[in-house]
Scaffold this active site. Structure first.
Site, PDB file in Angstrom:
ATOM      1  N   GLU A  37      11.979  -4.726   9.793  1.00 57.68           N
ATOM      2  CA  GLU A  37      12.853  -5.393   8.831  1.00 57.68           C
ATOM      3  C   GLU A  37      14.190  -5.666   9.513  1.00 57.68           C
ATOM      4  OE1 GLU A  37      12.918  -3.496   5.003  1.00 57.68           O
ATOM      5  OE2 GLU A  37      10.755  -3.193   5.058  1.00 57.68           O
TER       6      GLU A  37
ATOM      7  N   GLU B  90       0.395  -5.465  11.024  1.00 58.57           N
ATOM      8  CA  GLU B  90       1.705  -6.062  11.311  1.00 58.57           C
ATOM      9  C   GLU B  90       2.597  -5.044  12.020  1.00 58.57           C
ATOM     10  OE1 GLU B  90       4.676  -5.089   9.841  1.00 58.57           O
ATOM     11  OE2 GLU B  90       3.894  -3.614   8.419  1.00 58.57           O
TER      12      GLU B  90
ATOM     13  N   THR C 247       0.870  -1.186   0.000  1.00 60.97           N
ATOM     14  CA  THR C 247       0.000   0.000   0.000  1.00 60.97           C
ATOM     15  C   THR C 247       0.902   1.229   0.000  1.00 60.97           C
ATOM     16  OG1 THR C 247      -0.112  -0.193   2.421  1.00 60.97           O
ATOM     17  CG2 THR C 247      -1.971  -1.061   1.168  1.00 60.97           C
TER      18      THR C 247
ATOM     19  N   LEU D  29      15.346   5.754  20.711  1.00 64.48           N
ATOM     20  CA  LEU D  29      15.948   7.050  21.051  1.00 64.48           C
ATOM     21  C   LEU D  29      17.320   7.145  20.393  1.00 64.48           C
ATOM     22  CD1 LEU D  29      15.226   7.857  24.818  1.00 64.48           C
ATOM     23  CD2 LEU D  29      14.317   8.976  22.785  1.00 64.48           C
ATOM     24  N   HIS D  30      17.497   6.416  19.273  1.00 65.56           N
ATOM     25  CA  HIS D  30      18.783   6.488  18.576  1.00 65.56           C
ATOM     26  C   HIS D  30      18.719   7.594  17.541  1.00 65.56           C
ATOM     27  CE1 HIS D  30      19.982   2.873  20.560  1.00 65.56           C
ATOM     28  NE2 HIS D  30      18.873   2.282  20.155  1.00 65.56           N
TER      29      HIS D  30
ATOM     30  N   CYS E 245       7.755   2.040   6.127  1.00 68.87           N
ATOM     31  CA  CYS E 245       6.585   2.296   6.977  1.00 68.87           C
ATOM     32  C   CYS E 245       6.516   3.689   7.597  1.00 68.87           C
ATOM     33  CB  CYS E 245       6.512   1.242   8.075  1.00 68.87           C
ATOM     34  SG  CYS E 245       6.047  -0.355   7.410  1.00 68.87           S
TER      35      CYS E 245
ATOM     36  N   GLY F 175      20.327   9.987  14.495  1.00 64.61           N
ATOM     37  CA  GLY F 175      21.060   9.629  13.285  1.00 64.61           C
ATOM     38  C   GLY F 175      20.655  10.489  12.113  1.00 64.61           C
TER      39      GLY F 175
ATOM     40  N   THR G  60      -0.907  -2.225   5.865  1.00 62.84           N
ATOM     41  CA  THR G  60      -1.327  -1.014   6.594  1.00 62.84           C
ATOM     42  C   THR G  60      -2.281  -0.222   5.703  1.00 62.84           C
ATOM     43  OG1 THR G  60       0.787  -0.991   7.686  1.00 62.84           O
ATOM     44  CG2 THR G  60      -0.493   1.037   7.791  1.00 62.84           C
TER      45      THR G  60
ATOM     46  N   LYS H  93      18.454   0.793   7.016  1.00 62.43           N
ATOM     47  CA  LYS H  93      19.033   0.415   8.308  1.00 62.43           C
ATOM     48  C   LYS H  93      19.783  -0.885   8.095  1.00 62.43           C
ATOM     49  CE  LYS H  93      15.250  -2.300  10.104  1.00 62.43           C
ATOM     50  NZ  LYS H  93      14.340  -2.547  11.207  1.00 62.43           N
TER      51      LYS H  93
HETATM   52  C1  UDX Z   1       3.221  -4.065   2.687  1.00 59.71           C
HETATM   53  C2  UDX Z   1       2.316  -2.817   2.777  1.00 59.71           C
HETATM   54  O1  UDX Z   1       2.614  -1.896   1.775  1.00 59.71           O
HETATM   55  C3  UDX Z   1       2.476  -2.085   4.034  1.00 59.71           C
HETATM   56  O2  UDX Z   1       1.410  -1.195   4.180  1.00 59.71           O
HETATM   57  C4  UDX Z   1       2.491  -2.979   5.205  1.00 59.71           C
HETATM   58  O3  UDX Z   1       2.564  -2.298   6.403  1.00 59.71           O
HETATM   59  C5  UDX Z   1       3.606  -3.912   5.012  1.00 59.71           C
HETATM   60  O4  UDX Z   1       3.268  -4.698   3.886  1.00 59.71           O
HETATM   61  P1  UDX Z   1       5.480  -4.828   1.688  1.00 59.71           P
HETATM   62  O5  UDX Z   1       5.163  -6.228   2.054  1.00 59.71           O
HETATM   63  O6  UDX Z   1       6.827  -4.326   2.016  1.00 59.71           O
HETATM   64  O7  UDX Z   1       4.529  -3.767   2.376  1.00 59.71           O
HETATM   65  O8  UDX Z   1       5.050  -4.588   0.180  1.00 59.71           O
HETATM   66  P2  UDX Z   1       5.759  -5.035  -1.152  1.00 59.71           P
HETATM   67  O9  UDX Z   1       7.123  -5.507  -0.874  1.00 59.71           O
HETATM   68  O10 UDX Z   1       5.461  -3.969  -2.139  1.00 59.71           O
HETATM   69  O11 UDX Z   1       4.947  -6.347  -1.528  1.00 59.71           O
HETATM   70  C6  UDX Z   1       3.718  -6.407  -2.105  1.00 59.71           C
HETATM   71  C7  UDX Z   1       3.597  -7.730  -2.874  1.00 59.71           C
HETATM   72  O12 UDX Z   1       2.265  -7.878  -3.330  1.00 59.71           O
HETATM   73  C8  UDX Z   1       4.518  -7.819  -4.085  1.00 59.71           C
HETATM   74  O13 UDX Z   1       5.204  -9.041  -4.068  1.00 59.71           O
HETATM   75  C9  UDX Z   1       3.561  -7.757  -5.289  1.00 59.71           C
HETATM   76  O14 UDX Z   1       4.023  -8.456  -6.408  1.00 59.71           O
HETATM   77  C10 UDX Z   1       2.321  -8.360  -4.673  1.00 59.71           C
HETATM   78  N1  UDX Z   1       1.067  -7.991  -5.344  1.00 59.71           N
HETATM   79  C11 UDX Z   1       0.790  -6.719  -5.663  1.00 59.71           C
HETATM   80  C12 UDX Z   1       0.135  -8.984  -5.639  1.00 59.71           C
HETATM   81  O15 UDX Z   1       0.371 -10.154  -5.405  1.00 59.71           O
HETATM   82  N2  UDX Z   1      -1.061  -8.644  -6.220  1.00 59.71           N
HETATM   83  C13 UDX Z   1      -1.350  -7.386  -6.571  1.00 59.71           C
HETATM   84  O16 UDX Z   1      -2.424  -7.130  -7.107  1.00 59.71           O
HETATM   85  C14 UDX Z   1      -0.400  -6.387  -6.295  1.00 59.71           C
HETATM   86  C1  UDX Z   2       8.847  -0.204  11.449  1.00 61.22           C
HETATM   87  C2  UDX Z   2       8.193  -0.515  12.810  1.00 61.22           C
HETATM   88  O1  UDX Z   2       9.200  -0.594  13.823  1.00 61.22           O
HETATM   89  C3  UDX Z   2       7.405  -1.779  12.727  1.00 61.22           C
HETATM   90  O2  UDX Z   2       6.769  -2.063  13.965  1.00 61.22           O
HETATM   91  C4  UDX Z   2       6.396  -1.482  11.626  1.00 61.22           C
HETATM   92  O3  UDX Z   2       5.230  -2.046  11.644  1.00 61.22           O
HETATM   93  C5  UDX Z   2       7.126  -1.397  10.309  1.00 61.22           C
HETATM   94  O4  UDX Z   2       7.888  -0.218  10.415  1.00 61.22           O
HETATM   95  P1  UDX Z   2      11.014  -0.925  10.125  1.00 61.22           P
HETATM   96  O5  UDX Z   2      10.688   0.233   9.244  1.00 61.22           O
HETATM   97  O6  UDX Z   2      11.325  -2.222   9.516  1.00 61.22           O
HETATM   98  O7  UDX Z   2       9.844  -1.181  11.179  1.00 61.22           O
HETATM   99  O8  UDX Z   2      12.305  -0.543  10.987  1.00 61.22           O
HETATM  100  P2  UDX Z   2      12.602   0.226  12.352  1.00 61.22           P
HETATM  101  O9  UDX Z   2      13.578  -0.588  13.091  1.00 61.22           O
HETATM  102  O10 UDX Z   2      11.370   0.615  13.073  1.00 61.22           O
HETATM  103  O11 UDX Z   2      13.359   1.516  11.828  1.00 61.22           O
HETATM  104  C6  UDX Z   2      12.716   2.486  11.017  1.00 61.22           C
HETATM  105  C7  UDX Z   2      13.655   3.644  10.756  1.00 61.22           C
HETATM  106  O12 UDX Z   2      13.888   4.384  11.935  1.00 61.22           O
HETATM  107  C8  UDX Z   2      15.039   3.242  10.235  1.00 61.22           C
HETATM  108  O13 UDX Z   2      15.446   4.165   9.252  1.00 61.22           O
HETATM  109  C9  UDX Z   2      15.915   3.348  11.448  1.00 61.22           C
HETATM  110  O14 UDX Z   2      17.265   3.619  11.138  1.00 61.22           O
HETATM  111  C10 UDX Z   2      15.279   4.516  12.156  1.00 61.22           C
HETATM  112  N1  UDX Z   2      15.487   4.522  13.604  1.00 61.22           N
HETATM  113  C11 UDX Z   2      14.964   3.541  14.376  1.00 61.22           C
HETATM  114  C12 UDX Z   2      16.186   5.574  14.173  1.00 61.22           C
HETATM  115  O15 UDX Z   2      16.653   6.486  13.487  1.00 61.22           O
HETATM  116  N2  UDX Z   2      16.313   5.581  15.536  1.00 61.22           N
HETATM  117  C13 UDX Z   2      15.802   4.623  16.334  1.00 61.22           C
HETATM  118  O16 UDX Z   2      15.955   4.717  17.555  1.00 61.22           O
HETATM  119  C14 UDX Z   2      15.105   3.557  15.735  1.00 61.22           C
END
Ligand code: UDX
Ligand code: UDX
Length: 464
Positions: A158, A154, A88, A256-257, A266, A259, A123, A339
């Protein structure tokens, strides 16, 4: 009792859901429109880099509880529980793009043949699950066939997604029917057995929990980044500030990191979508808007810092916007992923840094242990290096942009010998500044006003 589950969309979240739900003992079929991805998955290979995921993938393929297909219709017809996990992404206006979700809902409408629980894990803006319910109800599916819609956001990070999937802090389930609730309890029985707390609530509440959680975490990061910038100006050490703040149980040390600003798939899109939702309902979310703005500025600030370092090293005057110290320089960027422990570059601070360097007329050499292939699709014109030292060779300055472990133990004496000028901008504060300074580096990090290097005074030179 274990369930038959179809996971629709096998991107990041879908893959984790498919392998995780199969590992819980359910029978899962992963569906994706991308045939190549399906072939890769059926061969036991993960299309993304995520620690541990391939092991779970192989184990569940071998057990026969997991398979992947492009035939969404058949998967929907043969499953009782349908997880929607398509992407999304964010649109230009900040709203979530629901095109893929609409396509999946359409496929469900056309293939619903018995009672189904339709679970949204992607989401989605508040109100989307209600819309899914109404759309499928109106679509004229076989009369008498019933279904329920459930929101199950979720919270996977990552790089730590397998751990987060199998040991979540909580599981949120927006569910308004007792029939669906019993089924969801079966789907997640394994988590219930290890006493993971479940929050059962309404659809809109579950949707808002997801956005509010991510927006809060993003705000926490922007807050500490601004404190870090202030620490630079006043000569304080933000490490100690953050550590002491985190000792207060009400604040907690997590997120609280400081950077170069947050990135990823997300936080940037979820904060933007939440602000849009607020605007739609005339409830301005000023705190979240400011956190977004601060994050944008933080990414820009990294380039400003580099300009100041380089201009100092080349003994130019304090930079002005008409004089560009980066022009004609070779800059090494270490770390491209948003990250560590991921190959994902979505909204990565490195994108802004490299873009800015190219606009300034610098030559760019980069290294990342996992993300170079993804990065090269956006920036094919820069030099990709097999090791960090290849990138540093002959560079006038280095920027550490991702906190990969291998950069923590960077051989600074070696770097000092092979670089053309000894300049390091450490946006993740990974290196030991004292060692860098002793080796004659001009070094700057984030929020370290008190490390005794000349750059601690630079924050006052950065204008915003
Ligand atoms: C998704 C959502 O965007 C996000 O809001 C949520 O919080 C985390 O999950 P992500 O899994 O990272 O993010 O998305 P992306 O890596 O773009 O994967 C989407 C998958 O759906 C792709 O593999 C794409 O090929 C597939 N897709 C897309 C279908 O199978 N059918 C469709 O019609 C469109
Ligand atoms: C995030 C959320 O943590 C997860 O629960 C959600 O549903 C998906 O989005 P993700 O984006 O995979 O997960 O990574 P996250 O570890 O949360 O880091 C997000 C970004 O914030 C990164 O760019 C990271 O470097 C940054 N970050 C994180 C900081 O700059 N400081 C911090 O203390 C933590």
């Amino acid at each position: 009792m274990a369930k038959n589950i179809a996971v629709l969309g096998n991107g990041y979240v879908g893959l984790l859901a498919a392998v995780g739900l199969a590992d819980f003992g359910n029978t899962c079929v992963g569906v994706d429109v991308n045939q190549q991805k399906i072939d890769t998955l059926n061969a036991g290979k993960s299309p993304i880099y995520e620690p541990g995921v391939e092991e779970y993938l192989r184990r569940n393929l071998d057990s026969g509880r997991l398979r992947f297909t492009t035939d969404g219709g058949a998967a929907i017809r043969s499953s009782q529980v349908l997880f929607i996990t398509v992407g999304t992404p964010q649109q230009e206006d900040g709203n979530a793009d629901l095109t893929y979700l609409e396509q999946v809902v359409n496929t469900i409408s056309q293939n619903i043949n018995s009672y189904k629980v339709i679970v949204t894990k992607s989401t989605v803006p508040v109100g989307t699950n209600r819309w899914i319910q109404e759309t499928i109800a109106k679509s004229g599916h076989i009369p008498g066939v019933d279904f329920d819609v459930v929101s199950n956001p979720e919270f996977l990070r990552e790089g730590r997604a397998t751990q987060d999937f199998f040991h979540p802090d909580r599981t949120v389930i927006g569910c308004e029917s007792s029939r669906a609730r019993t089924i969801m309890e079966d789907v997640y029985r394994a988590l219930n057995l290890i006493s993971v707390p479940f929050v059962w609530c309404g659809l809109e509440t579950a949707e808002l929990i997801k956005y509010a959680s991510n927006a809060f975490l993003a705000t926490k990061i922007s807050f500490i980044n601004e404190v870090a910038n202030l620490a630079e100006a006043v000569g304080a050490d933000v490490h100690q500030v953050a550590r002491a703040m985190g000792m207060d149980g009400r604040i907690s040390p997590k997120f609280l990191h400081f950077g170069p600003g947050y990135g990823g798939s997300c936080f940037p899109k979820d904060t933007a979508a939440l602000v849009q939702l607020g605007n739609k309902h005339r409830i301005p979310l000023r705190v979240v808007s400011s956190a977004m703005e601060a994050n944008h500025k933080q990414k820009e600030r990294m380039l400003d810092k580099l300009e100041i370092l380089v201009s100092r090293a080349f003994t130019l005057h304090t930079p002005t916007y008409s004089c560009n110290p980066l022009e004609g320089k070779t800059i090494a960027v270490l770390g491209l992923a948003f990250k560590q422990e991921t190959d994902d570059i979505r909204e990565s601070p490195a994108l802004e840094i490299v873009k800015g360097l190219l606009v300034s007329g610098a030559a760019v050499k980069v290294h990342d242990p996992k993300a170079m292939e993804n990065f090269s699709r956006i920036f094919p014109q820069i030099t990709y290096c097999a090791t960090p030292y290849d990138a540093l060779e002959g560079a006038h300055a280095a920027v550490l942009a991702t906190e990969w472990n291998e950069y923590r133990s960077l051989d600074l004496p070696r770097a000092s010998q092979i670089m053309s000028r000894k300049i390091i901008l450490d946006t993740r504060n990974m290196l030991n500044p004292t060692e860098a300074l002793e080796l004659g580096f001009l070094y700057d990090g984030v929020g370290r006003g008190s490390v005794g290097n000349p750059i601690s005074q630079t924050s006052s030179a950065i204008h915003h």
